[in-house]
Design a protein around this motif. Structure first.
Motif, mmCIF file in Angstrom:
data_model
loop_
_atom_site.group_PDB
_atom_site.id
_atom_site.type_symbol
_atom_site.label_atom_id
_atom_site.label_comp_id
_atom_site.label_asym_id
_atom_site.label_seq_id
_atom_site.Cartn_x
_atom_site.Cartn_y
_atom_site.Cartn_z
ATOM 1 N N GLY A 6 0.167 -8.088 -0.579
ATOM 2 C CA GLY A 6 1.040 -7.972 -1.893
ATOM 3 C C GLY A 6 2.361 -8.597 -1.730
ATOM 4 O O GLY A 6 2.693 -9.254 -0.656
ATOM 5 N N ASN A 7 3.147 -8.263 -2.712
ATOM 6 C CA ASN A 7 4.401 -8.491 -2.895
ATOM 7 C C ASN A 7 5.391 -7.509 -3.137
ATOM 8 O O ASN A 7 4.822 -6.439 -3.877
ATOM 9 N N ASP A 8 6.697 -7.341 -2.811
ATOM 10 C CA ASP A 8 7.761 -6.496 -3.252
ATOM 11 C C ASP A 8 7.307 -4.953 -2.791
ATOM 12 O O ASP A 8 6.989 -4.283 -3.400
ATOM 13 N N LEU A 9 7.138 -5.083 -1.336
ATOM 14 C CA LEU A 9 6.872 -3.657 -0.767
ATOM 15 C C LEU A 9 8.282 -2.928 -0.692
ATOM 16 O O LEU A 9 9.400 -3.528 -0.127
ATOM 17 N N ILE A 10 8.312 -1.654 -0.987
ATOM 18 C CA ILE A 10 9.421 -0.831 -0.579
ATOM 19 C C ILE A 10 8.900 0.295 -0.038
ATOM 20 O O ILE A 10 8.253 1.076 -0.227
ATOM 21 N N LEU A 11 9.576 0.679 1.322
ATOM 22 C CA LEU A 11 9.535 1.765 1.770
ATOM 23 C C LEU A 11 10.612 2.940 1.898
ATOM 24 O O LEU A 11 11.553 2.407 2.117
ATOM 25 N N PHE A 12 10.214 4.171 1.188
ATOM 26 C CA PHE A 12 11.366 4.914 0.987
ATOM 27 C C PHE A 12 11.038 6.387 1.411
ATOM 28 O O PHE A 12 9.670 6.640 1.503
ATOM 29 N N GLN A 24 12.468 -2.871 2.858
ATOM 30 C CA GLN A 24 12.023 -3.748 1.644
ATOM 31 C C GLN A 24 11.631 -5.117 2.098
ATOM 32 O O GLN A 24 12.102 -5.765 3.138
ATOM 33 N N ALA A 25 10.339 -5.706 1.719
ATOM 34 C CA ALA A 25 10.053 -6.863 1.921
ATOM 35 C C ALA A 25 9.327 -7.748 0.572
ATOM 36 O O ALA A 25 9.135 -7.085 -0.267
ATOM 37 N N THR A 26 9.696 -8.873 0.479
ATOM 38 C CA THR A 26 9.060 -9.766 -0.553
ATOM 39 C C THR A 26 7.656 -10.369 -0.267
ATOM 40 O O THR A 26 7.018 -10.649 -1.642
ATOM 41 N N SER A 27 6.992 -10.099 0.861
ATOM 42 C CA SER A 27 5.746 -10.510 0.807
ATOM 43 C C SER A 27 5.028 -9.470 2.016
ATOM 44 O O SER A 27 5.856 -9.158 2.970
ATOM 45 N N CYS A 28 3.732 -8.794 2.212
ATOM 46 C CA CYS A 28 3.380 -8.165 3.306
ATOM 47 C C CYS A 28 1.914 -8.230 3.273
ATOM 48 O O CYS A 28 1.030 -8.687 2.209
#
Length: 56
Positions: A6-12, A24-28
């Motif tokens: 996917g795209n735009d992964l945010i871990l919070f 935060q990542a733009t691809s994963c």
């Protein structure tokens, strides 16, 4: 095994009313493995039984 691409992964983490971003990542690519654990009991007789095991 599950593979997610996917795209735009945010871990919070959620801290009450606010969310704190840890990464935060733009691809994963995320791969999840769950191997069941074999169990045996008197009630299962000759049959194998499984429960959820470790997740990696």
């Amino acid at each position: 095994m599950s593979v997610l691409k996917g795209n735009d992964l945010i871990l919070f983490i959620d801290e009450g009313a606010s969310k704190v971003v840890l990464a935060q990542a733009t691809s994963c690519d995320i791969e999840i493995n769950n191997e069941p654990t074999e169990i045996t009991s008197k009630s299962s007789g000759s049959f194998k039984e499984y429960i959820d095991g470790t997740i990696e």
